[in-house]
Design a protein around this motif. Sequence first.
Motif, PDB file in Angstrom:
ATOM      1  N   SER A 167     -32.068  38.865 -26.708  1.00  0.00           N
ATOM      2  CA  SER A 167     -30.940  39.732 -27.084  1.00  0.00           C
ATOM      3  C   SER A 167     -29.888  38.957 -27.866  1.00  0.00           C
ATOM      4  O   SER A 167     -29.280  39.487 -28.805  1.00  0.00           O
ATOM      5  CB  SER A 167     -30.299  40.335 -25.831  1.00  0.00           C
ATOM      6  OG  SER A 167     -31.228  41.112 -25.115  1.00  0.00           O
ATOM      7  N   TRP A 191     -35.097  37.910 -21.662  1.00  0.00           N
ATOM      8  CA  TRP A 191     -34.487  39.052 -22.348  1.00  0.00           C
ATOM      9  C   TRP A 191     -33.100  38.695 -22.877  1.00  0.00           C
ATOM     10  O   TRP A 191     -32.696  39.141 -23.952  1.00  0.00           O
ATOM     11  CB  TRP A 191     -34.414  40.256 -21.417  1.00  0.00           C
ATOM     12  CG  TRP A 191     -34.206  41.528 -22.162  1.00  0.00           C
ATOM     13  CD1 TRP A 191     -33.054  42.259 -22.281  1.00  0.00           C
ATOM     14  CD2 TRP A 191     -35.180  42.227 -22.946  1.00  0.00           C
ATOM     15  NE1 TRP A 191     -33.259  43.349 -23.079  1.00  0.00           N
ATOM     16  CE2 TRP A 191     -34.555  43.354 -23.497  1.00  0.00           C
ATOM     17  CE3 TRP A 191     -36.535  41.987 -23.221  1.00  0.00           C
ATOM     18  CZ2 TRP A 191     -35.231  44.258 -24.307  1.00  0.00           C
ATOM     19  CZ3 TRP A 191     -37.209  42.884 -24.035  1.00  0.00           C
ATOM     20  CH2 TRP A 191     -36.565  43.998 -24.561  1.00  0.00           C
ATOM     21  N   SER A 229     -40.981  44.499 -28.218  1.00  0.00           N
ATOM     22  CA  SER A 229     -39.954  44.863 -29.196  1.00  0.00           C
ATOM     23  C   SER A 229     -40.513  45.153 -30.582  1.00  0.00           C
ATOM     24  O   SER A 229     -40.058  46.087 -31.253  1.00  0.00           O
ATOM     25  CB  SER A 229     -38.916  43.732 -29.297  1.00  0.00           C
ATOM     26  OG  SER A 229     -39.537  42.530 -29.734  1.00  0.00           O
TER      27      SER A 229
END
Length: 502
Positions: free
Chosen positions: A118, A114, A325
């Motif tokens: 990100s 993650w 996502s």
Amino acid sequence: MSTGHGADSAPAPSTADDDNIRTTDQGAAGRGTVGQAPAGQASVGHGDRRGAAAESAEPSQSSQPSQPSQSSEPAKSSKPSMFSSLKIRNYRLFAMGQAVSNTGTWMQRIAQDWLVHSLTGSSTAVGITTALQFLPMLLFGLYGGVIADRCSKRKLLFVTQSTMGVIGLVLAVLTLSGNVQVMHVYALAFALGLATVLDNPTRQTFVSEMVGPAQIRNAVSLNSANFQSARLVGPAVAGVLISAVGGGWAFLINGLSFGAPLIGLLLMRPGELHTSKPVRRGKGQLREGLRYVGGHPELLWPIVLVGFIGTFGFNFPIWLTAFTSDVFHAGAGTYGTLNFLMAVGSVAGALLAARRGQSRMRLMVGAALVFGVLEIVASLSPSYWLFAALMAPIGLAGLTFNVTANSSVQLASDPAMRGRVMSLFMMVFVGGTPIGGPIMGWITDTWGARTGFVAGGLISAVAAVAVALVLARLAGLRPAVSLRRGEPHLRFVPRTEVREPA
């Protein structure tokens, strides 16, 4: 199959009890003890390879550890209890330490994926991170097996587990201080991979030293259940931490969690370990290991299948982050949930494997085929709920395949060669990720998450069918289709000899 240390003769491949298939060991392996002859020289004769390819080998009943303990191994039964390996004190300490460490490892995996996504917003970057973590296994994995065969596995594990804990703490400091960059993650992922080169084959073969040959299947299955049970807790905790205080705390907990296996190693009783004499340093040991695997179909073809599925079928960090996502437009909580559901199926598969008395090739290739087909179905799922529901069956099929292949290969290996064999096994399973990770990441970024997932499933299914046909041919079998009620629709039967007319 070669003899093990102290074995009077080589164990024969297990006899199939289905379809009236009978394969016997027609080649007698030479007798030998430690240091008398290279392990690879006492291999199967030509007559027994077909049977060995059909079914995995059973451990020799006459094999004895070099340092046996009267209380370290429970009596062998025809069908072991689900947790029989935990009766052994050393393995129990090992399992408890690994339960803590594995939870931290899963927390770091989720937080790392993650974090990279990100920082970059790219599935390819996630694939590169995964590739760098497993690139050392591809480059140096076989040398890790050679070292594992030469050294005390308990002492070597103490070094590798300490190193991995330090790497987790360094990543935690960088992240919590706000100075982390994607290049830092890349570098630490590569460093972790270097430690894994030694840790993986050593940890895999140390299991047999703790429990002995009668409990290898059960212990390997419980190891997988341990790892996947941590997957139930780790992603959930990581998701909460990422949402609440950031992923740096997940890295910190992972670094500290390595203290548990280190304590377990210190508390073990060395006299109860089934240790074999370390292999002396010598030239050509790496090539000897490769020749050994190449000469044993019951080792070669499971490793080939593991290579294809490990390279192209187990790229879930790439696919699940992309589905979360880009397809479902959700956050870290959903990503953690999908990993949790897959872990539920994996734990179930591991516990079911722990109850099996044998590891059969047909189960291995069947689970691999189901795994690939389920990935294809999941990739085409029209809704989040159907996609999520398929995670558990995918986890069950994937873990069943992995445990069956792992235990089959360990049981079919000479103890003196086991480190090199398992290093090759782990090299193709996780070492193929530097190849498959970027490829699957590129396909996912270019054509979408669904296309990437279906590509991985299709390759896995085709590889399973191809290896099944090769193994059947080696075993003198042919596929037979039946439409009768109550009979298997597809099964393998002995080839019938066609007699030419007089």
